[in-house]
Design a protein around this motif. Structure first.
Motif, PDB file in Angstrom:
ATOM      1  N   ALA A  32       0.837  -1.199   0.000  1.00  0.00           N
ATOM      2  CA  ALA A  32       0.000   0.000   0.000  1.00  0.00           C
ATOM      3  C   ALA A  32       0.869   1.244   0.000  1.00  0.00           C
ATOM      4  O   ALA A  32       1.864   1.333   0.702  1.00  0.00           O
ATOM      5  CB  ALA A  32      -0.920  -0.011   1.217  1.00  0.00           C
ATOM      6  N   SER A  33       0.491   2.212  -0.795  1.00  0.00           N
ATOM      7  CA  SER A  33       1.273   3.426  -0.966  1.00  0.00           C
ATOM      8  C   SER A  33       1.213   4.311   0.268  1.00  0.00           C
ATOM      9  O   SER A  33       0.214   4.347   0.986  1.00  0.00           O
ATOM     10  CB  SER A  33       0.757   4.196  -2.180  1.00  0.00           C
ATOM     11  OG  SER A  33       1.296   5.490  -2.215  1.00  0.00           O
ATOM     12  N   ASN A  34       2.309   5.040   0.515  1.00  0.00           N
ATOM     13  CA  ASN A  34       2.317   6.032   1.588  1.00  0.00           C
ATOM     14  C   ASN A  34       1.294   7.132   1.346  1.00  0.00           C
ATOM     15  O   ASN A  34       0.917   7.851   2.268  1.00  0.00           O
ATOM     16  CB  ASN A  34       3.711   6.671   1.707  1.00  0.00           C
ATOM     17  CG  ASN A  34       4.715   5.736   2.347  1.00  0.00           C
ATOM     18  OD1 ASN A  34       4.364   4.903   3.157  1.00  0.00           O
ATOM     19  ND2 ASN A  34       5.974   5.880   1.967  1.00  0.00           N
ATOM     20  N   ASP A  35       0.865   7.281   0.081  1.00  0.00           N
ATOM     21  CA  ASP A  35      -0.100   8.329  -0.246  1.00  0.00           C
ATOM     22  C   ASP A  35      -1.487   8.033   0.310  1.00  0.00           C
ATOM     23  O   ASP A  35      -2.331   8.920   0.347  1.00  0.00           O
ATOM     24  CB  ASP A  35      -0.205   8.488  -1.768  1.00  0.00           C
ATOM     25  CG  ASP A  35       1.072   9.046  -2.365  1.00  0.00           C
ATOM     26  OD1 ASP A  35       1.302  10.252  -2.228  1.00  0.00           O
ATOM     27  OD2 ASP A  35       1.835   8.271  -2.956  1.00  0.00           O
ATOM     28  N   ILE A  36      -1.739   6.797   0.694  1.00  0.00           N
ATOM     29  CA  ILE A  36      -3.064   6.434   1.214  1.00  0.00           C
ATOM     30  C   ILE A  36      -3.101   6.783   2.700  1.00  0.00           C
ATOM     31  O   ILE A  36      -2.817   5.967   3.571  1.00  0.00           O
ATOM     32  CB  ILE A  36      -3.369   4.942   0.975  1.00  0.00           C
ATOM     33  CG1 ILE A  36      -3.196   4.591  -0.499  1.00  0.00           C
ATOM     34  CG2 ILE A  36      -4.780   4.612   1.418  1.00  0.00           C
ATOM     35  CD1 ILE A  36      -3.339   3.118  -0.803  1.00  0.00           C
ATOM     36  N   SER A  37      -3.439   8.024   2.991  1.00  0.00           N
ATOM     37  CA  SER A  37      -3.447   8.518   4.363  1.00  0.00           C
ATOM     38  C   SER A  37      -4.741   9.286   4.607  1.00  0.00           C
ATOM     39  O   SER A  37      -5.515   9.538   3.691  1.00  0.00           O
ATOM     40  CB  SER A  37      -2.238   9.429   4.602  1.00  0.00           C
ATOM     41  OG  SER A  37      -2.252  10.528   3.694  1.00  0.00           O
ATOM     42  N   GLY A  38      -4.950   9.664   5.848  1.00  0.00           N
ATOM     43  CA  GLY A  38      -6.178  10.374   6.200  1.00  0.00           C
ATOM     44  C   GLY A  38      -7.389   9.484   6.028  1.00  0.00           C
ATOM     45  O   GLY A  38      -8.375   9.872   5.397  1.00  0.00           O
ATOM     46  N   LEU A  39      -7.336   8.306   6.626  1.00  0.00           N
ATOM     47  CA  LEU A  39      -8.384   7.307   6.415  1.00  0.00           C
ATOM     48  C   LEU A  39      -9.597   7.531   7.328  1.00  0.00           C
ATOM     49  O   LEU A  39      -9.469   7.773   8.522  1.00  0.00           O
ATOM     50  CB  LEU A  39      -7.834   5.907   6.643  1.00  0.00           C
ATOM     51  CG  LEU A  39      -6.878   5.378   5.564  1.00  0.00           C
ATOM     52  CD1 LEU A  39      -6.227   4.079   6.023  1.00  0.00           C
ATOM     53  CD2 LEU A  39      -7.619   5.161   4.253  1.00  0.00           C
ATOM     54  N   ILE A  40     -10.777   7.446   6.722  1.00  0.00           N
ATOM     55  CA  ILE A  40     -12.047   7.303   7.434  1.00  0.00           C
ATOM     56  C   ILE A  40     -12.676   6.062   6.831  1.00  0.00           C
ATOM     57  O   ILE A  40     -13.260   6.108   5.744  1.00  0.00           O
ATOM     58  CB  ILE A  40     -12.969   8.518   7.238  1.00  0.00           C
ATOM     59  CG1 ILE A  40     -12.258   9.816   7.614  1.00  0.00           C
ATOM     60  CG2 ILE A  40     -14.247   8.364   8.051  1.00  0.00           C
ATOM     61  CD1 ILE A  40     -13.063  11.061   7.307  1.00  0.00           C
ATOM     62  N   GLY A  41     -12.549   4.939   7.505  1.00  0.00           N
ATOM     63  CA  GLY A  41     -12.893   3.681   6.852  1.00  0.00           C
ATOM     64  C   GLY A  41     -11.943   3.480   5.692  1.00  0.00           C
ATOM     65  O   GLY A  41     -10.723   3.430   5.866  1.00  0.00           O
ATOM     66  N   GLN A  42     -12.488   3.407   4.486  1.00  0.00           N
ATOM     67  CA  GLN A  42     -11.645   3.285   3.293  1.00  0.00           C
ATOM     68  C   GLN A  42     -11.492   4.615   2.549  1.00  0.00           C
ATOM     69  O   GLN A  42     -10.732   4.696   1.582  1.00  0.00           O
ATOM     70  CB  GLN A  42     -12.216   2.224   2.350  1.00  0.00           C
ATOM     71  CG  GLN A  42     -12.062   0.816   2.873  1.00  0.00           C
ATOM     72  CD  GLN A  42     -10.612   0.475   3.175  1.00  0.00           C
ATOM     73  OE1 GLN A  42      -9.795   0.359   2.273  1.00  0.00           O
ATOM     74  NE2 GLN A  42     -10.288   0.313   4.453  1.00  0.00           N
ATOM     75  N   TYR A  43     -12.204   5.620   2.984  1.00  0.00           N
ATOM     76  CA  TYR A  43     -12.004   6.956   2.418  1.00  0.00           C
ATOM     77  C   TYR A  43     -10.603   7.432   2.781  1.00  0.00           C
ATOM     78  O   TYR A  43     -10.208   7.392   3.948  1.00  0.00           O
ATOM     79  CB  TYR A  43     -13.047   7.919   2.974  1.00  0.00           C
ATOM     80  CG  TYR A  43     -12.863   9.358   2.526  1.00  0.00           C
ATOM     81  CD1 TYR A  43     -13.418   9.804   1.338  1.00  0.00           C
ATOM     82  CD2 TYR A  43     -12.130  10.261   3.299  1.00  0.00           C
ATOM     83  CE1 TYR A  43     -13.256  11.128   0.917  1.00  0.00           C
ATOM     84  CE2 TYR A  43     -11.964  11.583   2.897  1.00  0.00           C
ATOM     85  CZ  TYR A  43     -12.521  12.005   1.702  1.00  0.00           C
ATOM     86  OH  TYR A  43     -12.348  13.301   1.287  1.00  0.00           O
ATOM     87  N   ALA A  44      -9.823   7.881   1.790  1.00  0.00           N
ATOM     88  CA  ALA A  44      -8.440   8.318   2.015  1.00  0.00           C
ATOM     89  C   ALA A  44      -8.305   9.776   1.588  1.00  0.00           C
ATOM     90  O   ALA A  44      -8.048  10.062   0.420  1.00  0.00           O
ATOM     91  CB  ALA A  44      -7.476   7.435   1.240  1.00  0.00           C
ATOM     92  N   HIS A  45      -8.445  10.683   2.543  1.00  0.00           N
ATOM     93  CA  HIS A  45      -8.395  12.094   2.169  1.00  0.00           C
ATOM     94  C   HIS A  45      -6.995  12.537   1.755  1.00  0.00           C
ATOM     95  O   HIS A  45      -6.844  13.545   1.064  1.00  0.00           O
ATOM     96  CB  HIS A  45      -8.891  12.988   3.303  1.00  0.00           C
ATOM     97  CG  HIS A  45      -9.120  14.390   2.855  1.00  0.00           C
ATOM     98  ND1 HIS A  45     -10.179  14.740   2.038  1.00  0.00           N
ATOM     99  CD2 HIS A  45      -8.408  15.533   3.043  1.00  0.00           C
ATOM    100  CE1 HIS A  45     -10.111  16.026   1.760  1.00  0.00           C
ATOM    101  NE2 HIS A  45      -9.045  16.538   2.355  1.00  0.00           N
ATOM    102  N   GLY A  46      -5.988  11.784   2.159  1.00  0.00           N
ATOM    103  CA  GLY A  46      -4.628  12.137   1.778  1.00  0.00           C
ATOM    104  C   GLY A  46      -4.307  11.874   0.328  1.00  0.00           C
ATOM    105  O   GLY A  46      -3.184  12.159  -0.110  1.00  0.00           O
ATOM    106  N   ASN A  47      -5.257  11.356  -0.430  1.00  0.00           N
ATOM    107  CA  ASN A  47      -5.008  11.105  -1.852  1.00  0.00           C
ATOM    108  C   ASN A  47      -6.230  11.507  -2.675  1.00  0.00           C
ATOM    109  O   ASN A  47      -7.369  11.338  -2.264  1.00  0.00           O
ATOM    110  CB  ASN A  47      -4.656   9.639  -2.098  1.00  0.00           C
ATOM    111  CG  ASN A  47      -3.740   9.475  -3.281  1.00  0.00           C
ATOM    112  OD1 ASN A  47      -3.112  10.430  -3.746  1.00  0.00           O
ATOM    113  ND2 ASN A  47      -3.640   8.266  -3.782  1.00  0.00           N
ATOM    114  N   GLU A  48      -5.943  12.024  -3.861  1.00  0.00           N
ATOM    115  CA  GLU A  48      -6.948  12.748  -4.630  1.00  0.00           C
ATOM    116  C   GLU A  48      -8.158  11.955  -5.115  1.00  0.00           C
ATOM    117  O   GLU A  48      -9.259  12.525  -5.208  1.00  0.00           O
ATOM    118  CB  GLU A  48      -6.270  13.435  -5.819  1.00  0.00           C
ATOM    119  CG  GLU A  48      -5.559  14.710  -5.463  1.00  0.00           C
ATOM    120  CD  GLU A  48      -4.401  14.527  -4.487  1.00  0.00           C
ATOM    121  OE1 GLU A  48      -4.157  15.430  -3.672  1.00  0.00           O
ATOM    122  OE2 GLU A  48      -3.743  13.471  -4.537  1.00  0.00           O
TER     123      GLU A  48
END
Length: 749
Positions: free
Chosen positions: A580-596
């Motif tokens: 998994a990429s470091n870009d996948i951050s800011g998780l709410i469940g599977q929502y990843a706000h750290g990535n576009e």
């Protein structure tokens, strides 16, 4: 007495300048926000969209040093004139200057042997930054450093101790991240002028930058180096350094002006003569800060919470670091075709992180930067003419082909559909169509099969879904132009997202053929580069249909099933796997706000008649993932996109669809905000009874009349007017709920 008066005047002038730059909206900007965690933001001095980003570089290297600087570090190896902000790959860092004292050292040193190089420690207590200004004290040398800039000129002030061995090292070897020099050159022209160039390869495979450097104090001695010291006043090689040596009195200031150019040394000098002819450092700081305040004043927010202002105006600041100017004051620029272009008729730009910015940053520019939008589109069209396709991820006259999709397309189409006239519309349509019809990067499979086979191309699902967005946009432009055949063709391609949807699992997934998906399948798994998705998994990419949310709702079984799956998305837990990429951050469940790819998803509830759930999610993200701390950005800034999401969302609306000209309402953060528009028009948003608890829109009035829709069009916004939100602590089950009041996808011509 005369000397005392001069010193007193200088002290008063300095004090007045720095109190002046602390006023205005710029005082709310904190450039340190995002220098921690994985924000990767630029730290230093620049002006809005300037060619120069003048700032420090740390000795440490690695992913969190893509901009050259991270708040965890306490070392400085010099001050470069170009930087990226928020990227996941490091490059630039060109033309590094480092003031030193003592024995001459021309290599930066290492973490294991700092004394063997010129690197210095510093303390963040001795560091100051605000828009257009950066200052720090180099502890090793007791040298004070202050930096400011114009568009194309970096301005340095170095305060030296008393010494016969004061130096300014010019390091043309040093760059950031992937950057490596291929040819460098330095020459002493006279006792106050040094020139040269730096060619390098990295993310940008063939980067060229020229410089002219003018000193306020004549050089006592100038030494040139390649691998070793060389005779003469000029040297060319791969690892060129130059060292200017002076004798200084205690607290003596030496000023340095460095003009940069993508074209020539002569143009670099012209840039200095035009933009910074004098030596008034404080005046230059004031001018830079005024440039920033002019931009910040385009949005005036009202709130009693200064922290919210700090986060908001810092976000605005981050949206205006790039795209950056890539031409000289005479209009000349270095093209992708490796030719000097003259009399272009527009300001040429670079650093186009389009896969990120097409979602919100570029739509934000259509509201706040109307003149620059025309320059951006004209630059993209020139790139098309020079390389045969629109830019993908363009950097310093180089196509990096980084990221999936041809994401310039929605940006060009959005500007066209919003009525922008400052570019060639006929050429624009030619460019978007030609780009979509090439035989590369999986496009041949799109044309022949309607999907990209997973065993033919890495990241096939992400690539195919992005192409569907882009093709849908082309269809809308064709329709507006009256080209029915092209409209039907590209609309069909815009529906190709359906070919990745598996009705049995309810997810987008990799397809091998018209009858078979890739097995095994796990919607949580994320394999970057060699997998089926780009920095994400199936949970996240199943929602990547901003161009046809109604069609996605139908695929998922209607409004109720759509909302149920969205609810699951925000709570689902699962192992994304070791890759998994470091870009996948800011998780709410599977929502990843750290990535576009996740950025629009919170706003999709409104399409199914439940806008209050959008309000809940947006307010939570605004509160938890954007703060005034150094780790206050939850993922890579991505050249303005992360901050553009915040600017839009805190104002109360967001462009889910990148090219249909509508903004979906969420939950306004501020009690009042006024946007200054072209033609001296103003658009004001007022949130009554607004608070952390009262986050739900109860009703809306637009110019004094009831407004039941859960979106507003760009056309209405730019007319100016007033939008009043009545806020409350509980969801309204009537406002924005009816099908006629929900956002829609296809623009209405």
């Amino acid at each position: 007495m005369k000397k005392f008066c001069l010193l007193l005047l200088a002290a008063c002038t300095s004090a007045s300048v720095y109190s002046q730059v602390a006023t205005g909206l710029a005082k709310y900007v904190d450039p340190f926000i995002g220098t921690g965690f994985h924000g990767h933001v630029f730290m230093g001095a620049n002006v809005p969209f300037g060619a120069v980003q003048l700032g420090p570089a740390n000795l440490s290297e690695g992913w969190d040093w893509c901009s050259g600087y991270h708040i965890s570090d306490s070392t400085i190896i010099g001050f470069g004139h170009t930087h990226l902000s928020g990227t996941g790959i490091g490059d630039l860092g060109d033309i590094v200057l480092m003031p030193t004292t003592g024995d001459i050292k021309v290599y930066k040193g290492s973490l294991n042997n700092m004394d063997g190089g010129y690197v210095s420690k510093f303390s963040h207590k001795d560091e100051t930054a605000f828009p257009g200004y950066y200052a720090v004290k180099l502890q090793r040398y007791n040298i004070g450093v202050k930096l400011t800039a114009t568009k194309r000129v970096g301005f340095h002030e170095y305060t030296f101790p008393k010494t016969d061995q004061a130096h300014i090292v010019i390091d043309l070897q040093q760059g950031i991240g992937w950057d490596a020099p291929t040819e460098t050159s330095v020459q002493q022209v006279n006792d106050t002028t040094i020139t040269g160039y730096r060619y390098s390869k990295g993310w940008a495979k063939d980067q060229r930058i020229y410089f002219t450097m003018i000193l306020s104090k004549p050089v006592k001695n100038f030494t040139v180096y390649d691998s070793t010291a060389r005779d003469g006043k000029t040297v060319t090689g791969n690892k060129v350094k130059g060292v200017a040596t002076f004798a200084t009195a205690d607290n003596e200031k030496i000023y340095v002006k460095v003009g940069i150019s993508p074209v020539s040394i002569a143009n670099a000098m012209l840039n200095i003569k035009t933009e910074l002819p004098g030596w008034d450092f404080n005046k230059t700081v004031t001018a830079a800060n005024a440039d920033w305040n002019k931009e910040f004043s385009k949005v005036a927010v009202k709130t009693t919470d200064d922290v919210k202002k700090k986060v908001f105006y810092t976000a605005m600041y981050h949206t205006m670091i790039a795209p950056s100017v890539f031409n000289d004051v005479n209009g000349e620029y270095w093209g992708t075709d490796k030719v000097v272009h003259k009399n272009a008729g527009f300001t040429n730009l670079t650093t186009f992180s389009l896969w990120d910015t097409y979602r919100a940053a570029n739509p934000l520019f259509t509201v706040l930067q109307p003149q620059r939008v025309n320059d951006m589109i004209s630059t993209m069209l020139a790139i098309y003419q020079q390389q045969g396709k629109l830019p993908v991820w363009h950097l310093m006259a180089n196509e990096t082909d980084c990221m999936v999709g041809y994401s310039a397309v929605p940006i060009v189409v959005d500007a066209f559909l919003k009525g922008y006239k400052g570019f060639d519309a006929k050429l624009a349509y030619e460019a978007v169509k030609a780009t979509a019809m090439k035989e590369e990067r999986g496009i041949n499979y799109v044309k022949n099969l309607g999907f990209i086979p997973a065993d033919s191309t890495a990241e096939s699902v992400s690539m195919g879904l992005e192409y569907a967005i882009d093709d849908w946009c082309i269809a809308q432009m064709a329709k507006k132009l009256g080209n029915v055949a092209d409209y039907n063709y590209f609309l069909k391609r815009g529906n190709n997202y359906k070919n990745y949807f598996d009705t049995k699992t309810g997810f987008m997934r990799a397809r091998l053929s018209k009858t078979a998906f890739r097995e095994p399948f796990d919607p949580f798994q994320s394999r970057h580069i060699h997998g089926d998705f780009t920095e994400g998994n199936s949970w996240q990419y199943t929602w990547l249909v901003p161009q046809d949310v109604e069609g996605l709702i139908k695929l998922l079984g209607g409004d109720k099933a759509f909302v149920t799956k969205l609810d699951q998305f925000f709570v689902a837990k699962g192992d994304m796997g070791p890759e998994a990429s470091n870009d996948i951050s800011g998780l709410i469940g599977q929502y990843a706000h750290g990535n576009e790819p996740s950025h629009h998803i919170t706003y999709m509830y409104a399409y199914a008649g439940q806008p209050w759930k959008t309000a809940e999610k947006v307010r939570g993200i605004v509160k938890d993932f954007y703060t005034d701390k150094t780790d206050g950005i939850i993922g890579n800034e991505d050249v303005g996109q992360m901050s553009a999401w915040y600017v839009f969302s805190s104002l109360g609306f967001y462009p889910v669809n990148p090219a249909n000209g509508n903004y979906v309402f969420g939950s306004p953060l501020f009690d009042e905000a006024t946007i200054s528009l072209a033609g001296n028009k103003k658009f004001t948003l007022i949130a009554r009874n607004n608070s952390e608890q009262n986050k739900y829109i109860q009703s809306v009035k637009y110019n004094g009349k009831p407004y039941t829709k859960s979106y507003i069009s760009h056309a209405d916004l730019i007319k100016g007017g007033t939008l009043v939100f009545e806020m409350g602590p509980k969801p309204s089950l009537t406002w924005g709920v009816k099908p006629a009041d929900r956002p829609y996808s296809a623009p209405k011509f």
